[in-house]
Scaffold this motif. Structure first.
Motif, mmCIF file in Angstrom:
data_model
loop_
_atom_site.group_PDB
_atom_site.id
_atom_site.type_symbol
_atom_site.label_atom_id
_atom_site.label_comp_id
_atom_site.label_asym_id
_atom_site.label_seq_id
_atom_site.Cartn_x
_atom_site.Cartn_y
_atom_site.Cartn_z
ATOM 1 N N ASP A 1 0.830 -1.192 0.000
ATOM 2 C CA ASP A 1 0.000 0.000 0.000
ATOM 3 C C ASP A 1 0.873 1.255 0.000
ATOM 4 O OD1 ASP A 1 -2.545 -1.398 0.274
ATOM 5 O OD2 ASP A 1 -1.879 -1.841 2.331
ATOM 6 N N MET A 2 0.316 2.305 -0.543
ATOM 7 C CA MET A 2 1.000 3.595 -0.545
ATOM 8 C C MET A 2 0.527 4.397 0.664
ATOM 9 S SD MET A 2 3.164 5.575 -1.916
ATOM 10 C CE MET A 2 3.644 7.270 -2.147
ATOM 11 N N GLU A 3 1.436 4.649 1.594
ATOM 12 C CA GLU A 3 1.080 5.351 2.818
ATOM 13 C C GLU A 3 1.794 6.688 2.971
ATOM 14 O OE1 GLU A 3 0.050 1.448 5.628
ATOM 15 O OE2 GLU A 3 2.022 2.415 5.792
ATOM 16 N N ASP A 4 2.598 7.064 1.974
ATOM 17 C CA ASP A 4 3.254 8.376 1.996
ATOM 18 C C ASP A 4 2.312 9.438 1.437
ATOM 19 O OD1 ASP A 4 5.474 7.144 2.974
ATOM 20 O OD2 ASP A 4 6.765 7.541 1.244
ATOM 21 N N ALA A 5 2.573 10.664 1.817
ATOM 22 C CA ALA A 5 1.852 11.812 1.268
ATOM 23 C C ALA A 5 2.812 12.994 1.197
ATOM 24 C CB ALA A 5 0.636 12.161 2.120
ATOM 25 N N VAL A 6 2.638 13.813 0.161
ATOM 26 C CA VAL A 6 3.499 14.979 -0.053
ATOM 27 C C VAL A 6 2.625 16.207 -0.273
ATOM 28 C CG1 VAL A 6 5.300 16.015 -1.486
ATOM 29 C CG2 VAL A 6 5.313 13.540 -1.074
ATOM 30 N N ALA A 7 2.984 17.308 0.376
ATOM 31 C CA ALA A 7 2.253 18.569 0.221
ATOM 32 C C ALA A 7 3.229 19.679 -0.171
ATOM 33 C CB ALA A 7 1.535 18.945 1.517
ATOM 34 N N ILE A 8 2.906 20.389 -1.251
ATOM 35 C CA ILE A 8 3.732 21.504 -1.729
ATOM 36 C C ILE A 8 2.810 22.695 -1.953
ATOM 37 C CG2 ILE A 8 5.237 22.339 -3.573
ATOM 38 C CD1 ILE A 8 6.137 19.449 -4.002
ATOM 39 N N HIS A 9 3.100 23.795 -1.266
ATOM 40 C CA HIS A 9 2.256 24.986 -1.363
ATOM 41 C C HIS A 9 3.141 26.230 -1.463
ATOM 42 C CE1 HIS A 9 -1.404 22.696 -0.429
ATOM 43 N NE2 HIS A 9 -0.670 22.072 0.478
ATOM 44 N N PRO A 10 3.561 26.595 -2.681
ATOM 45 C CA PRO A 10 4.343 27.840 -2.826
ATOM 46 C C PRO A 10 3.502 29.048 -2.437
ATOM 47 C CG PRO A 10 4.509 26.443 -4.792
ATOM 48 C CD PRO A 10 3.416 25.885 -3.954
ATOM 49 N N PHE B 1 5.809 26.384 1.456
ATOM 50 C CA PHE B 1 5.623 25.221 2.320
ATOM 51 C C PHE B 1 5.895 23.937 1.543
ATOM 52 C CE2 PHE B 1 3.205 21.803 4.213
ATOM 53 C CZ PHE B 1 3.260 22.033 5.576
ATOM 54 N N PHE B 2 6.698 23.046 2.154
ATOM 55 C CA PHE B 2 6.969 21.716 1.601
ATOM 56 C C PHE B 2 6.879 20.711 2.742
ATOM 57 C CE2 PHE B 2 9.282 24.909 -0.765
ATOM 58 C CZ PHE B 2 8.995 24.601 -2.090
ATOM 59 N N GLY B 3 6.039 19.707 2.590
ATOM 60 C CA GLY B 3 5.865 18.712 3.640
ATOM 61 C C GLY B 3 5.863 17.296 3.102
ATOM 62 N N VAL B 4 6.532 16.393 3.813
ATOM 63 C CA VAL B 4 6.561 14.972 3.458
ATOM 64 C C VAL B 4 6.112 14.181 4.679
ATOM 65 C CG1 VAL B 4 8.036 13.027 2.814
ATOM 66 C CG2 VAL B 4 8.384 15.260 1.732
ATOM 67 N N TYR B 5 5.137 13.283 4.466
ATOM 68 C CA TYR B 5 4.541 12.525 5.568
ATOM 69 C C TYR B 5 4.604 11.033 5.242
ATOM 70 C CZ TYR B 5 2.685 17.245 5.943
ATOM 71 O OH TYR B 5 2.563 18.615 5.991
ATOM 72 N N VAL C 1 8.604 19.027 7.737
ATOM 73 C CA VAL C 1 8.047 20.213 7.078
ATOM 74 C C VAL C 1 9.148 21.244 6.895
ATOM 75 C CG1 VAL C 1 6.476 22.170 7.371
ATOM 76 C CG2 VAL C 1 5.700 19.858 7.920
ATOM 77 N N ALA C 2 9.228 21.803 5.701
ATOM 78 C CA ALA C 2 10.183 22.874 5.395
ATOM 79 C C ALA C 2 9.407 24.126 5.013
ATOM 80 C CB ALA C 2 11.117 22.457 4.271
ATOM 81 N N VAL C 3 9.678 25.218 5.707
ATOM 82 C CA VAL C 3 9.147 26.528 5.338
ATOM 83 C C VAL C 3 10.322 27.361 4.840
ATOM 84 C CG1 VAL C 3 7.976 28.605 6.131
ATOM 85 C CG2 VAL C 3 7.268 26.371 7.013
ATOM 86 N N LYS D 1 15.626 32.499 5.103
ATOM 87 C CA LYS D 1 15.758 31.422 6.089
ATOM 88 C C LYS D 1 15.135 30.119 5.572
ATOM 89 C CE LYS D 1 15.776 34.487 10.118
ATOM 90 N NZ LYS D 1 17.231 34.306 10.354
ATOM 91 N N ILE D 2 15.581 29.020 6.203
ATOM 92 C CA ILE D 2 14.997 27.691 5.981
ATOM 93 C C ILE D 2 14.601 27.153 7.346
ATOM 94 C CG2 ILE D 2 15.347 25.376 5.059
ATOM 95 C CD1 ILE D 2 17.676 26.543 3.398
ATOM 96 N N ILE D 3 13.316 26.926 7.536
ATOM 97 C CA ILE D 3 12.814 26.415 8.815
ATOM 98 C C ILE D 3 12.425 24.957 8.614
ATOM 99 C CG2 ILE D 3 11.074 26.637 10.606
ATOM 100 C CD1 ILE D 3 11.781 29.603 8.385
ATOM 101 N N ILE D 4 13.048 24.064 9.357
ATOM 102 C CA ILE D 4 12.769 22.636 9.262
ATOM 103 C C ILE D 4 12.163 22.167 10.579
ATOM 104 C CG2 ILE D 4 13.751 20.330 8.956
ATOM 105 C CD1 ILE D 4 13.791 21.977 6.419
ATOM 106 N N SER D 5 11.037 21.476 10.478
ATOM 107 C CA SER D 5 10.386 20.866 11.644
ATOM 108 C C SER D 5 10.242 19.378 11.359
ATOM 109 C CB SER D 5 9.020 21.498 11.888
ATOM 110 O OG SER D 5 9.137 22.897 12.028
ATOM 111 N N ASN D 6 10.815 18.563 12.241
ATOM 112 C CA ASN D 6 10.816 17.125 12.006
ATOM 113 C C ASN D 6 10.251 16.370 13.205
ATOM 114 O OD1 ASN D 6 11.560 14.653 10.582
ATOM 115 N ND2 ASN D 6 13.095 14.413 12.194
#
Length: 447
Positions: free
Chosen positions: A156-165, A181-185, A264-266, A271-276
């Protein structure tokens, strides 16, 4: 016969008679000639006019001469006409020059006014026009990116990617700046938590940014906690019936065993803000060097192991270190049945952008389990530096048809994400693989 001179006395005065010339033909002609003379009136001397033929003889025209002792050259009528024409042309040139001077002065004033506010224009993103038009505001373009997400060898595919310039604007500066905004889940147990994060995380972050929080750490910590609460409330049963509609409700009615990692990368202009939270990862490629901007939350990491044990939990090695022998990560969104050992609080890093930054790679552990940080940066850097990045070869049975493959704003970034995914599959990654490559170069070649 010779002429004679004599005087006649009349009233005491003597009058001298004019000599009598001989009565010859030549003398008679001389007597008939009109001698040239000048009349002087005030300041202007009148010269005899050019000669004209009258009664068979030449007669001079009078010319107007200056009263000074030195006489300038004579000026004919044609020369006077040419002089008048030259004067008209000169006047036209003078008028044209005056118009040009006025236009130049106006343009100079516009440029001077623009120069006086050059620092403001630089901060606001103004672009000055060489035609003298007032500067106009131009928005900074979002960074270029490429994304690839495939199921790989999983069922099954359980990954998700969100990109919101340009998903929101930051008001902390004198002028608003766009945030990207760039997010990988990476979901586990099912896909619905990862999908929920994909749909909602950027909206929650935007809401927290607009509240004007003091620091990025506070913004991202509150955002992840809110996301975890929404997932818990959304997946909880109402009157014992699950509100979700995915396959996990067949096993656990309240989906308590479902969760997702989140990185998540903002990206801002400076600046580059990374939240993991979990074992997904963000790596910065700066001047050819791989710089990890996050650290995986593995249960055997010394500080994470100590935290779990202090909360009363255990780390059991079952095909690797796992919390209570179940989950192979120590932080995640969801996973209600493992709280308080597994927490949703992210680790946040804020990195200043430099002119040496080349790209940012964020990906799930399907890539990082088999590809090192240095290798990933080398592959991405090769694609970005190539003018015509080579498309990856497609081998039978290894096509990118096992999941969601491809969203991009740039071919080089897209090729980089595809090559990294191909490399992970070629090295027998057993997990879903999701990769986002973001071009951080400023100028014509980058964002």
């Amino acid at each position: 016969m010779t002429g004679m001179c004599y005087g006649v006395n009349i009233g005491g005065e003597t009058e001298t008679a004019t000599p009598v010339e001989p009565s010859s033909e030549s003398a008679r002609r001389r007597r008939m000639e009109i001698h040239q003379f000048r009349f002087v009136a005030s300041d202007v001397a009148v010269a005899p006019p050019p000669a004209t033929i009258e009664n068979g003889r030449k007669r001079q025209k009078l010319e107007v001469l200056p009263s000074s002792s030195s006489s300038p050259p004579r000026i004919s009528g044609k020369e006077i006409q040419n002089s008048e024409a030259d004067e008209i042309k000169l006047n036209c040139r003078v008028k044209k020059r005056k118009v040009e001077e006025v236009a130049t002065t106006s343009l100079s004033l516009v440029c001077d006014n623009a120069a006086e506010e050059s620092d403001v224009h630089h901060r606001c993103g103004y672009l000055s026009s060489s035609s003298g038009v007032l500067p106009e505001l131009v928005a900074e373009p979002p960074p270029k990116f490429g994304m690839t997400s495939v199921c790989g060898r999983r069922r099954d595919m359980e990954d998700a990617v969100a990109i919101h310039p340009s998903f929101c604007k930051e008001e902390t500066h004198e002028t608003p700046t766009s945030l990207h905004f760039f997010g990988v889940y990476d979901g586990h147990g099912c896909s619905h938590v990862a999908k929920k994060c994909k749909d909602r995380m950027h909206e929650i972050v935007k809401d927290e940014v607009e509240k004007g929080e003091v620091s990025w750490k506070d913004v991202m910590t509150k955002s992840f906690n809110r996301m975890d609460k929404e997932v818990t409330d959304w997946s909880s049963a109402v009157d014992g019936v699950s509100s979700s509609s995915c396959r996990c409700e067949l096993r656990t009615p309240q989906c308590d065993a479902v969760g997702s990692t989140a990185v998540v990368a903002v990206v801002t202009p400076d600046k580059i803000i990374i939240s993991n939270c979990g074992d997904s990862r963000a790596v910065l490629c700066r001047n050819g060097t791989a710089i990890p901007l996050s650290v995986d939350h593995k249960p055997d990491r010394p500080d994470e192991l100590a935290r779990i044990q202090e909360a009363g939990g255990r780390v059991i090695y079952w095909d690797g270190p796992r919390v209570l022998g179940v989950l192979a990560m120590s932080r995640a969104i969801g996973d209600n049945y493992l709280k308080p050992y597994v927490i949703p609080e992210p680790e946040v890093t804020v990195t200043d952008r430099t002119s040496e930054d080349e790209c940012l790679i964020i990906a799930t552990d399907g890539l990082w389990d088999v590809v090192s940080n240095d290798t990933a940066c080398s592959v991405a850097r090769m694609c970005l530096q190539s003018r015509k990045p080579p498309s990856p070869p497609r081998s039978p049975g290894n096509e990118l048809t096992l999941g969601e493959a491809g969203e991009s704003s740039d071919k080089a970034c897209s090729d980089a994400s595809i090559l990294l995914t191909k490399l992970a599959l070629a090295r027998h990654s057993a997990d879903n693989v999701s990769v986002v490559v973001i071009d951080l170069r400023k100028g014509p070649m980058g964002g």
